[in-house]
Each structure stands twice: as structure tokens, then as C-alpha cells.
Write an enzyme that holds these catalytic residues in place. Structure first.
Site: not given
Length: 522
Positions: A199, A205, A258-259, A347, A378, A488
Site C-alpha cells: 500500500k 519485507e 490491508g486485512r 489484528e 494426532h 518494525k
């Protein structure tokens, strides 16, 4: 507004004390109650009957939603009011599914963007889009992280039966170089398209991965002009994208978090994989839930399924002290659903101050985690059945079998239903305490009739509105995420030391961090 000061909250506290010792098995004997807690919406069946609640307590939950003005807050969101108060922004992801929810200017740019995405998708799928050497694109590498990554990868994975037979999608998010190296290992730069999603174009990253991908491409093509054909940006920062070398971009907007963005140009990999028509079905499924959530406020609130989802989980978290939600996907195609929901829910609602900036004196979002299929049985199901921790669970099943292996599908569904029954009812083993399973753990079961674009869109939208419901009940802002910034920002000066681009002095760090930096320095 503090929800704990409402009369409804006080009544719910009393109901929780009354129901604490009542078993879910006994509650399941009330058929009228069960019918109120089983609902269908957009190809999805929601069964809340294994929740630890009766109709009397449910009515107090409805009263709490009224006290917290849930209906009014919902109307404000769909009206485009700036309900993201800490950033002074509207919250318009529903407009991405149906532009008429937005003002004409926004509706126009949404439709134009969808048209541009469709034109590019059609060109890629019919092989008329060519790389610099004249060859058709066979591989798309999507570079993003968080909201720019989790939704698209989930949807592409979940809808792989609808995927184009030639186009292959690859997703890179982790800044660990092994992720990018693995994605590029067998690719041909002449037939690879990179989609870089950021954005702000400032996410570390994504910026580092995109730069390394560009270097990989140019080392093999030595053709700077080819970047225009093989790299597409999805961003609001057009200047930074141009400086990177991109001439083709798709837009993002500040009124989409964003999400909540997989419905936008961020979802371009989804459209490229399943086609424009199926992508619009994906949007339509979500829009059907939007309309349901927006309009179902009359009569029994239990008719409003996303609101009921949020109310019941708030009941678990705040009145029974449950601090863990397990999302158990009994379909391999939905293996990434817990990862997606971790960001969407934690978030959004992992907040400690309310809309007025005051520290809350009640718990908000607990830990969400999960896994896929029978694998977890399991591994961690032992803790679920005989451990000491309180939890609630969402079981996700798909009704139809796409594999042609009915024995496998029947066993998968039987295990899901068996696990939910064991969690709710358990088993008494007099004289054999090691075998006893206490049960009495609340859960929800969601059965999707078939895992297609429309149903997946509906499922994800229902969770979005569940999150909104809980945010309204807790009087918090579900649409900012300031908590992700500090770590960050602290990483930036540390990185400059580790890469020798800045001072090697660690005097600006705390003693423990300085010691670790010294050990890690090359």
C-alpha cells in the site's frame, strides 16, 4: 461507553453463573433452543447449538448489542462515515463487493479497477499477454505480506479446482531469502510476471523481496525495459513504484485496510487464477452476507448470523473466561484459513484502549490458532480433550466431495463431527480417570455446501462482520493496527548495523539487544 456498565452486561454475568454448571449435553436436549441456533446463509450452514447458552441468556446478548448501538454502528459503516477514528478514515471494504454502497466517485474507481483487472486477467488466461521475448506468461509471483498476502493465497489455494490449467501462482511473503529462492528456483524470467503489493511501498519485507526479485530478473535478461512488462505494482505510492521501475500499477485506497483488501486489486492473483467471472461470484457471495448483515436487525437478532457469531464468542470470552479460539478446517483446501483469520481477528480486535483512548478494564480478542483436517487430532487434540485450558472451537466442513474418493470424504466428515461431539459431551469412565474426557467445551460447526467462489466469499465476509460486531461490543476501533509498528521501527537501526550500512556501535540499544547484535554481526 464501557459495556461492562450496562444492565445487559450485569444480566449476562448472572446468566453465566447460572449456566456455569449446566452441561452442553443438557442444553442440546432443548429442540426449540437448537432451532434458534441453526441458520443458513449463502450456501453455508451455521450450527451454534453446541454453544453453552440458552434462549434466556441469548436475549440478554441481544440486549447488549442494543446497549452498544451495534445496529447504528453498522449503518454508519455502510453509510461511509469515518468510523476508523484514530486514522480519520471511512471503512468501505463492502463497496469493493458492491460499489453502490459507496458514493459515486468511489463506486466509479472501484468499477474501473475491476475492469482493468479483468482485462489483464483475460489477456493472461488467453495467452495474448506476452513477455519481452514474445512468450506467454506461465507463472505469477505475488510479493506482499500480511493483508497483502494472506487473503489472496488462501483464496487461490481454496479455489484451486477453478484454477487456470496453465497459469501457476507463487506467493512470497517472508523476508527470509529462502522463501524467495524457493519460489524462483524453477522459473523462467521470460514467462514470469511479478505482482508487487504494498500500500505504502514502505513495508520492509515486500520492498526487500521485490528488489531481490528485480535483481534476479535483470541478471537473467539484462533488459531494463522489460520490467514494464514483467512487473506490476498494486499500491497507493505511485512515485515509489515508478522509481522502482514500474509503469503499470493498480490502485489501492486508504479506506480499505490491508486485512480487508482481498476484494480489491490486492485480489488480482485470485482473479488471474479463477477468472473474472468466478471472481465476481466471489464478490457476490460476500455481498450477499453484507446485505444480510446490513438489513437483519428487526425481530430476533439471532436471524443475523454474523452478529450472532460475534455475540456468542464475546459471551465465551468475557463471561466464561475463555482465552483461546481454535479454527479447525476439515478440508485440505482451507488449510490456510486459520492463518488468514489470525490476522483478521487478532489484528482487528487485539486492542487495549477504547474509541475514546481510555484503557479498557475487560478482555478483548483472545488467541486464535488452528490447523487442518485430522492432522491435529494426532497432535494438539489431546490437550483439547483432557487438558486444563478453556477454549472454544470453530469446525469448518465442506458438504460435497470434489475428489471422487467418497470413503476419504466420509471419514473426514465423520471425524469432524465426532471431535465436536467429544468436545461438547465427553465421556465419563468411572474408576478409570485417565480415560475420562470432561467435555463441555463450546464450539460452532460451519458446513459449506460446496467450496466455490460464492461460498468462500460468503464465509470470509461472515467472519469480517463477526469481527465488526465484537469491536462494537467492546467499544474499540477494529480498523487500525498501531501495535505492529514499534517492532518494525526498532528493526531499522539494528538492520543497518548488521548489514554494515550504518554505525557498528550498539550504544543506542539496550544491553541485551546490544549483546545479541554483537553476536550476530558478520
Amino acid at each position: 461507553m464501557n459495556p461492562t456498565q450496562t444492565q445487559a452486561w450485569q444480566n449476562l454475568t448472572t446468566h453465566a453463573q447460572r449456566l456455569q454448571q449446566l452441561s452442553i449435553q443438557k442444553l442440546l436436549g432443548d429442540k426449540d433452543r437448537n432451532s434458534h441456533l441453526r441458520r443458513d446463509l449463502a450456501g453455508c450452514h451455521f450450527d451454534f447449538s453446541k454453544q453453552k447458552i440458552d434462549l434466556e441468556a441469548l436475549q440478554s446478548l441481544v440486549a447488549l448489542s442494543h446497549d452498544c448501538r451495534l445496529a447504528q454502528r453498522t449503518a454508519a459503516m455502510f453509510a461511509g462515515e469515518r468510523i476508523n477514528t484514530s486514522e480519520d478514515r471511512a471503512v468501505l471494504h463492502a463497496a469493493l463487493r458492491h460499489p453502490e454502497f459507496a458514493e459515486p466517485g468511489i463506486a466509479s474507481v472501484v468499477r474501473d479497477t475491476l475492469d482493468e483487472m479483468a482485462a489483464l486477467t483475460n489477456a493472461l488466461r488467453d495467452a495474448s499477454y506476452r513477455g519481452f521475448s514474445g512468450k506467454a506468461i506461465t507463472d505469477i509471483v505475488h510479493i506482499g505480506i500480511g493483508g497483502s498476502h494472506l487473503g489472496p493465497e488462501l483464496a487461490v489455494e481454496a479455489l484451486r479446482e477453478f484454477a487456470h490449467p496453465v497459469l501457476r501462482l507463487h506467493f512470497v511473503a517472508n523476508i527470509d531469502g529462502q522463501a524467495l529462492r524457493h519460489a524462483l528456483a524453477d522459473l523462467n524470467p521470460e514467462t514470469t510476471l511479478f505482482v508487487v503489493v504494498s500500500k505504502s511501498w514502505s513495508t520492509l519485507e515486500t520492498r526487500v523481496n521485490a528488489s531481490s526479485a528485480r535483481s534476479w530478473f535483470l541478471e537473467r535478461t539484462t533488459n531494463l525495459e522489460a520490467l514494464a512488462t514483467h512487473f506490476i505494482g498494486i499500491t497507493t505510492n505511485l512515485a515509489a513504484a515508478a522509481e522502482f521501475g514500474l509503469t503499470r500499477t493498480l490502485p489501492l485506497w486508504d479506506w480499505v485496510g490491508g486485512r480487508y483488501s482481498l476484494w480489491s486489486a490486492v485480489g488480482f492473483p485470485i482473479m488471474a487464477s479463477i477468472g473474472a467471472r468466478a471472481f465476481h461470484e466471489f464478490l457476490d457471495g460476500a455481498h450477499q452476507v453484507d446485505e444480510h448483515f446490513r438489513t437483519h436487525w428487526e425481530g430476533q437478532l439471532s436471524n443475523n448470523i454474523p452478529a450472532l457469531q460475534g455475540l456468542l464468542q464475546t459471551w465465551n470470552y468475557n463471561f466464561f473466561g475463555i482465552n483461546s479460539l481454535a479454527v479447525l478446517s476439515y478440508d485440505e483446501r482451507l488449510r490456510l484459513l486459520p492463518d488468514y483469520l489470525q490476522q483478521l481477528e487478532m489484528e482487528s480486535n487485539g486492542k487495549r484502549v477504547n474509541l475514546d483512548g481510555e484503557t479498557v478494564d475487560y478482555h478483548t480478542m483472545p488467541i486464535l490458532w488452528g490447523g487442518v483436517g485430522t492432522n491435529g487430532q494426532h497432535a494438539y487434540h489431546q490437550l483439547l480433550h483432557q487438558g486444563t485450558r478453556a477454549y472454544t472451537a470453530d469446525f469448518i466442513l465442506v458438504g460435497t466431495d470434489p475428489t471422487g474418493l467418497p470413503e476419504h470424504h466420509a471419514a473426514l466428515q465423520a471425524n469432524a463431527l465426532g471431535q465436536s461431539q467429544a468436545m461438547a459431551i465427553g465421556i465419563a469412565t468411572p474408576g478409570e480417570p485417565h480415560r475420562e474426557v470432561p467435555g463441555n467445551h463450546p464450539s460452532t460447526t460451519i458446513i459449506i455446501d460446496a467450496l466455490g467462489p460464492r461460498q468462500l466469499g460468503a464465509l470470509l465476509a461472515s467472519y469480517e462482520h463477526k469481527v465488526f460486531t465484537q469491536g462494537a461490543l467492546w467499544h474499540i476501533n477494529s480498523f487500525d493496527q498501531w501495535g505492529v509498528e514499534l517492532g518494525k521501527n526498532l528493526a531499522v537501526p539494528i538492520q543497518s548495523v548488521l548489514t554494515n550500512t550504518g554505525t557498528r556501535s550498539a550504544e543506542n540499544f539496550d544491553d541485551s539487544t546490544a549483546s545479541l547484535i554483537e553476536r550476530l554481526q558478520p
